[in-house]
Write an enzyme that holds these catalytic residues in place. Sequence first.
Site, PDB file in Angstrom:
ATOM      1  N   ASP A  18       0.836  -1.207   0.000  1.00  0.00           N
ATOM      2  CA  ASP A  18       0.000   0.000   0.000  1.00  0.00           C
ATOM      3  C   ASP A  18       0.870   1.255   0.000  1.00  0.00           C
ATOM      4  O   ASP A  18       1.968   1.259   0.559  1.00  0.00           O
ATOM      5  CB  ASP A  18      -0.915  -0.023   1.230  1.00  0.00           C
ATOM      6  CG  ASP A  18      -2.109   0.907   1.088  1.00  0.00           C
ATOM      7  OD1 ASP A  18      -2.355   1.394  -0.033  1.00  0.00           O
ATOM      8  OD2 ASP A  18      -2.801   1.152   2.095  1.00  0.00           O
ATOM      9  N   GLY A  19       0.344   2.315  -0.615  1.00  0.00           N
ATOM     10  CA  GLY A  19       1.000   3.616  -0.540  1.00  0.00           C
ATOM     11  C   GLY A  19       1.572   4.145  -1.843  1.00  0.00           C
ATOM     12  O   GLY A  19       2.241   5.178  -1.856  1.00  0.00           O
ATOM     13  N   HIS A  35       2.521   3.558  -8.993  1.00  0.00           N
ATOM     14  CA  HIS A  35       2.296   2.134  -9.281  1.00  0.00           C
ATOM     15  C   HIS A  35       3.490   1.554 -10.041  1.00  0.00           C
ATOM     16  O   HIS A  35       3.909   0.429  -9.794  1.00  0.00           O
ATOM     17  CB  HIS A  35       1.004   1.941 -10.084  1.00  0.00           C
ATOM     18  CG  HIS A  35      -0.234   2.346  -9.329  1.00  0.00           C
ATOM     19  ND1 HIS A  35      -0.457   1.961  -8.029  1.00  0.00           N
ATOM     20  CD2 HIS A  35      -1.316   3.098  -9.691  1.00  0.00           C
ATOM     21  CE1 HIS A  35      -1.624   2.464  -7.615  1.00  0.00           C
ATOM     22  NE2 HIS A  35      -2.155   3.160  -8.599  1.00  0.00           N
ATOM     23  N   SER A  64     -10.626  -6.725  -5.002  1.00  0.00           N
ATOM     24  CA  SER A  64     -11.916  -6.719  -5.697  1.00  0.00           C
ATOM     25  C   SER A  64     -12.616  -5.371  -5.516  1.00  0.00           C
ATOM     26  O   SER A  64     -13.539  -5.047  -6.256  1.00  0.00           O
ATOM     27  CB  SER A  64     -12.790  -7.882  -5.224  1.00  0.00           C
ATOM     28  OG  SER A  64     -12.771  -7.975  -3.822  1.00  0.00           O
ATOM     29  N   GLU A  65     -12.155  -4.578  -4.566  1.00  0.00           N
ATOM     30  CA  GLU A  65     -12.742  -3.239  -4.363  1.00  0.00           C
ATOM     31  C   GLU A  65     -11.997  -2.168  -5.168  1.00  0.00           C
ATOM     32  O   GLU A  65     -12.471  -1.036  -5.279  1.00  0.00           O
ATOM     33  CB  GLU A  65     -12.708  -2.873  -2.870  1.00  0.00           C
ATOM     34  CG  GLU A  65     -13.732  -3.610  -2.016  1.00  0.00           C
ATOM     35  CD  GLU A  65     -13.386  -5.077  -1.790  1.00  0.00           C
ATOM     36  OE1 GLU A  65     -12.192  -5.396  -1.631  1.00  0.00           O
ATOM     37  OE2 GLU A  65     -14.301  -5.921  -1.805  1.00  0.00           O
ATOM     38  N   LEU A 129      11.022 -20.413  -4.791  1.00  0.00           N
ATOM     39  CA  LEU A 129      10.108 -19.524  -4.067  1.00  0.00           C
ATOM     40  C   LEU A 129       8.750 -19.647  -4.733  1.00  0.00           C
ATOM     41  O   LEU A 129       8.653 -19.670  -5.956  1.00  0.00           O
ATOM     42  CB  LEU A 129      10.607 -18.074  -4.165  1.00  0.00           C
ATOM     43  CG  LEU A 129       9.645 -16.989  -3.660  1.00  0.00           C
ATOM     44  CD1 LEU A 129       9.565 -17.003  -2.142  1.00  0.00           C
ATOM     45  CD2 LEU A 129      10.079 -15.609  -4.149  1.00  0.00           C
TER      46      LEU A 129
HETATM   47  C1  IPE Z   1      -5.428  -2.747  -0.412  1.00  0.00           C
HETATM   48  O1  IPE Z   1      -5.095  -1.409  -0.538  1.00  0.00           O
HETATM   49  C2  IPE Z   1      -5.346  -3.423  -1.742  1.00  0.00           C
HETATM   50  C3  IPE Z   1      -4.011  -3.600  -2.297  1.00  0.00           C
HETATM   51  C4  IPE Z   1      -2.885  -3.279  -1.706  1.00  0.00           C
HETATM   52  C5  IPE Z   1      -3.948  -4.222  -3.579  1.00  0.00           C
HETATM   53  P1  IPE Z   1      -6.193  -0.270  -0.703  1.00  0.00           P
HETATM   54  O2  IPE Z   1      -5.449   0.995  -0.795  1.00  0.00           O
HETATM   55  O3  IPE Z   1      -7.102  -0.591  -1.820  1.00  0.00           O
HETATM   56  O4  IPE Z   1      -7.006  -0.391   0.661  1.00  0.00           O
HETATM   57  P2  IPE Z   1      -7.930   0.661   1.409  1.00  0.00           P
HETATM   58  O5  IPE Z   1      -8.933   1.132   0.425  1.00  0.00           O
HETATM   59  O6  IPE Z   1      -7.054   1.762   1.863  1.00  0.00           O
HETATM   60  O7  IPE Z   1      -8.516  -0.101   2.541  1.00  0.00           O
HETATM   61  C1  IPE Z   2      -1.365   0.319  -3.418  1.00  0.00           C
HETATM   62  O1  IPE Z   2      -1.228   1.685  -3.443  1.00  0.00           O
HETATM   63  C2  IPE Z   2      -1.638  -0.259  -4.778  1.00  0.00           C
HETATM   64  C3  IPE Z   2      -3.025  -0.693  -4.970  1.00  0.00           C
HETATM   65  C4  IPE Z   2      -3.968  -0.667  -4.073  1.00  0.00           C
HETATM   66  C5  IPE Z   2      -3.365  -1.195  -6.289  1.00  0.00           C
HETATM   67  P1  IPE Z   2      -2.465   2.678  -3.447  1.00  0.00           P
HETATM   68  O2  IPE Z   2      -2.826   2.982  -4.856  1.00  0.00           O
HETATM   69  O3  IPE Z   2      -3.574   2.165  -2.620  1.00  0.00           O
HETATM   70  O4  IPE Z   2      -1.798   3.943  -2.776  1.00  0.00           O
HETATM   71  P2  IPE Z   2      -2.435   4.935  -1.732  1.00  0.00           P
HETATM   72  O5  IPE Z   2      -2.992   4.112  -0.607  1.00  0.00           O
HETATM   73  O6  IPE Z   2      -3.513   5.693  -2.451  1.00  0.00           O
HETATM   74  O7  IPE Z   2      -1.307   5.787  -1.311  1.00  0.00           O
HETATM   75 MG    MG Z   3      -4.087   2.380  -0.655  1.00  0.00          MG
END
Ligand code: IPE
Ligand code: IPE
Ligand code: MG
Length: 248
Positions: A18-19, A35, A64-65, A129
Amino acid sequence: MSDPAPGTVPRHVAIIMDGNGRWAAKRHLPRVAGHRQGVETVRVIVRAAGELGIEYLTLYGFSSENWKRPPEEVSDLMGLLRLFIRRDLAELHQNGVQVRVIGERDHLDADIVAMIGEAETLTRDNNRLKLIIAFNYGGQTEITSAVRRIARKVQAGSLDPEAITPETVSDHLDTAGVPDPDLIIRTSGEMRLSNFLLWQSAYSELVFADDLWPDFTPDGLRAAVDEFRRRSRRYGGSGSDAPTLGEG
Ligand code: IPE
Ligand code: IPE
Ligand code: MG
């Protein structure tokens, strides 16, 4: 930082990557730049996981969201999965990495479904792995599909409802045959599972890292593994090192 002693490495590490969006925003770049950089981190972390002796590495790449995001971002993320498979599959295969993708394939483009199938078939017999990519994955949908398949067997008379155990459920999940994750890491400081491995995480140790995913490093992975090694896993038992009365 020293490598953990053999035998104490978590067998299965799962990561909520995430992030990416915040990494890009900090640099006044479009989200897709985050990304893209995130895919570079995937490469580095897959290599590091292999070197640490981790057996299974599951990466959450698209939930899926995540379809709720603007269509351009969804399409960028699909493009990056294509790019990753196209660019990295040969090298992963050479390094003995087995690739498996979990999640729903129904709404993915046909070419992506084909590429996933190709990657899985090519690497099926590899055993260095095991890399599991959760893509268009959601734990609730996964459990629902498992329940549906179990119900069909009951309906067809091939399964006695009384014979259904937690193992029956596990065996009908996308992760059938994969040990539950010992350690789940989430980057970017968020502290939630976001529908990741809901059934399988029952006794996983959770480690939250503040780094945004594109900034996550092998040292971060080693630090999470070290943290895991300091934890005492009790699975509901009292455990030999559990605090007892008088010891605080
Ligand atoms: C969770 O991250 C999904 C992935 C890392 C692929 P999100 O950024 O979608 O989650 P929420 O919306 O902050 O819970
Ligand atoms: C994680 O990064 C990648 C996916 C969820 C696909 P985010 O796109 O959720 O990045 P933030 O949370 O908005 O920073
Ligand atoms: Mg995120």
